[in-house]
Motif scaffolding. Sequence first.
Motif, PDB file in Angstrom:
ATOM      1  N   ASN A  23       0.863  -1.184   0.000  1.00 47.95           N
ATOM      2  CA  ASN A  23       0.000   0.000   0.000  1.00 47.95           C
ATOM      3  C   ASN A  23       0.894   1.227   0.000  1.00 47.95           C
ATOM      4  O   ASN A  23       1.689   1.422   0.917  1.00 47.95           O
ATOM      5  CB  ASN A  23      -0.920   0.008   1.224  1.00 47.95           C
ATOM      6  CG  ASN A  23      -1.860   1.201   1.197  1.00 47.95           C
ATOM      7  OD1 ASN A  23      -2.287   1.638   0.134  1.00 47.95           O
ATOM      8  ND2 ASN A  23      -2.181   1.727   2.362  1.00 47.95           N
ATOM      9  N   VAL A  34      -0.316   5.722   3.199  1.00 48.18           N
ATOM     10  CA  VAL A  34      -1.014   4.982   4.240  1.00 48.18           C
ATOM     11  C   VAL A  34      -2.289   5.636   4.764  1.00 48.18           C
ATOM     12  O   VAL A  34      -3.114   4.950   5.353  1.00 48.18           O
ATOM     13  CB  VAL A  34      -0.083   4.649   5.428  1.00 48.18           C
ATOM     14  CG1 VAL A  34       1.111   3.863   4.954  1.00 48.18           C
ATOM     15  CG2 VAL A  34       0.347   5.892   6.169  1.00 48.18           C
ATOM     16  N   GLY A  44      -4.104   4.402   8.037  1.00 47.16           N
ATOM     17  CA  GLY A  44      -3.638   3.060   8.370  1.00 47.16           C
ATOM     18  C   GLY A  44      -4.755   2.029   8.399  1.00 47.16           C
ATOM     19  O   GLY A  44      -4.532   0.853   8.677  1.00 47.16           O
ATOM     20  N   GLU A  47      -4.260  -1.010   6.031  1.00 45.07           N
ATOM     21  CA  GLU A  47      -3.278  -1.952   6.572  1.00 45.07           C
ATOM     22  C   GLU A  47      -3.934  -2.869   7.611  1.00 45.07           C
ATOM     23  O   GLU A  47      -3.700  -4.077   7.623  1.00 45.07           O
ATOM     24  CB  GLU A  47      -2.101  -1.196   7.202  1.00 45.07           C
ATOM     25  CG  GLU A  47      -1.107  -0.663   6.214  1.00 45.07           C
ATOM     26  CD  GLU A  47      -1.557   0.608   5.505  1.00 45.07           C
ATOM     27  OE1 GLU A  47      -0.809   1.076   4.640  1.00 45.07           O
ATOM     28  OE2 GLU A  47      -2.650   1.139   5.794  1.00 45.07           O
ATOM     29  N   VAL A  60       0.817  -7.487   4.332  1.00 50.20           N
ATOM     30  CA  VAL A  60       0.759  -6.107   3.863  1.00 50.20           C
ATOM     31  C   VAL A  60       2.037  -5.356   4.225  1.00 50.20           C
ATOM     32  O   VAL A  60       2.567  -5.507   5.324  1.00 50.20           O
ATOM     33  CB  VAL A  60      -0.492  -5.368   4.410  1.00 50.20           C
ATOM     34  CG1 VAL A  60      -0.490  -5.306   5.921  1.00 50.20           C
ATOM     35  CG2 VAL A  60      -0.612  -3.965   3.835  1.00 50.20           C
ATOM     36  N   CYS A  61       2.532  -4.596   3.258  1.00 43.39           N
ATOM     37  CA  CYS A  61       3.659  -3.696   3.456  1.00 43.39           C
ATOM     38  C   CYS A  61       3.187  -2.297   3.085  1.00 43.39           C
ATOM     39  O   CYS A  61       2.249  -2.141   2.298  1.00 43.39           O
ATOM     40  CB  CYS A  61       4.842  -4.094   2.580  1.00 43.39           C
ATOM     41  SG  CYS A  61       5.524  -5.704   3.005  1.00 43.39           S
ATOM     42  N   SER A  62       3.830  -1.291   3.652  1.00 47.54           N
ATOM     43  CA  SER A  62       3.410   0.083   3.418  1.00 47.54           C
ATOM     44  C   SER A  62       4.589   0.972   3.091  1.00 47.54           C
ATOM     45  O   SER A  62       5.686   0.775   3.595  1.00 47.54           O
ATOM     46  CB  SER A  62       2.706   0.638   4.656  1.00 47.54           C
ATOM     47  OG  SER A  62       1.570  -0.126   4.940  1.00 47.54           O
ATOM     48  N   ASP A  95       5.296   5.268   2.630  1.00 46.89           N
ATOM     49  CA  ASP A  95       4.739   6.609   2.762  1.00 46.89           C
ATOM     50  C   ASP A  95       5.873   7.598   2.973  1.00 46.89           C
ATOM     51  O   ASP A  95       6.864   7.271   3.629  1.00 46.89           O
ATOM     52  CB  ASP A  95       3.770   6.671   3.947  1.00 46.89           C
ATOM     53  CG  ASP A  95       2.860   7.877   3.874  1.00 46.89           C
ATOM     54  OD1 ASP A  95       1.744   7.729   3.334  1.00 46.89           O
ATOM     55  OD2 ASP A  95       3.254   8.965   4.327  1.00 46.89           O
ATOM     56  N   ILE A 137       4.671   6.223   9.262  1.00 45.98           N
ATOM     57  CA  ILE A 137       5.320   4.919   9.214  1.00 45.98           C
ATOM     58  C   ILE A 137       5.618   4.428  10.624  1.00 45.98           C
ATOM     59  O   ILE A 137       5.354   3.270  10.964  1.00 45.98           O
ATOM     60  CB  ILE A 137       6.595   4.973   8.347  1.00 45.98           C
ATOM     61  CG1 ILE A 137       6.220   5.199   6.879  1.00 45.98           C
ATOM     62  CG2 ILE A 137       7.447   3.725   8.527  1.00 45.98           C
ATOM     63  CD1 ILE A 137       5.315   4.133   6.279  1.00 45.98           C
ATOM     64  N   LEU A 163       2.441   3.135  12.195  1.00 46.30           N
ATOM     65  CA  LEU A 163       2.091   1.787  11.733  1.00 46.30           C
ATOM     66  C   LEU A 163       2.994   0.728  12.351  1.00 46.30           C
ATOM     67  O   LEU A 163       2.534  -0.358  12.717  1.00 46.30           O
ATOM     68  CB  LEU A 163       2.188   1.702  10.209  1.00 46.30           C
ATOM     69  CG  LEU A 163       1.120   2.406   9.404  1.00 46.30           C
ATOM     70  CD1 LEU A 163       1.393   2.243   7.921  1.00 46.30           C
ATOM     71  CD2 LEU A 163      -0.262   1.905   9.747  1.00 46.30           C
ATOM     72  N   ALA A 201       6.784  -1.611   7.056  1.00 49.04           N
ATOM     73  CA  ALA A 201       6.364  -0.226   6.831  1.00 49.04           C
ATOM     74  C   ALA A 201       7.626   0.608   6.659  1.00 49.04           C
ATOM     75  O   ALA A 201       8.491   0.630   7.537  1.00 49.04           O
ATOM     76  CB  ALA A 201       5.534   0.282   8.006  1.00 49.04           C
TER      77      ALA A 201
END
Length: 134
Positions: free
Chosen positions: A55, A58, A61, A64, A74-76, A78, A84, A87, A97
């Motif tokens: 994603n 974010v 969040g 997520e 899931v990875c993020s 931003d 970050i 998260l 993240a």
Amino acid sequence: MEVGISVSHKTMLKQAEQDHIWKHYQNLARNTFDLSYPRLRFLAERCVPGTRVLNIGVGSGYLEKLLADRGVEVCSLDPCGESITRLQVELNMEERAKHGYSQDIPFNVGYFDKVIMRCAPGRAKRGRVVRGSR
């Protein structure tokens, strides 16, 4: 260098200005994302448990959390370090993240089954991070 969201046809926000705006909304005004929750649930429902999803951007969040609850890895990504960190702490995402930008994604090439990018200029390098289409 000027990149990013167009305020008018002649004005572009600099990266630092964009980062400042997103930092505010993602950390101090997270309720502004409430109206996007039905759309995020729609997206999450299309992600099969066990798949790997990145994603980008974010927001609050919420996506997520939905994806993790479904059993999606899931990875993020931003540009807002505060988001970050939030998260990493709230959802225990740790290294999944990362702080960064879509034009220079700090994850392994081809690792993800899906990449979700909403409310962000299309600056990602196409095909760089998705290993296949599902």
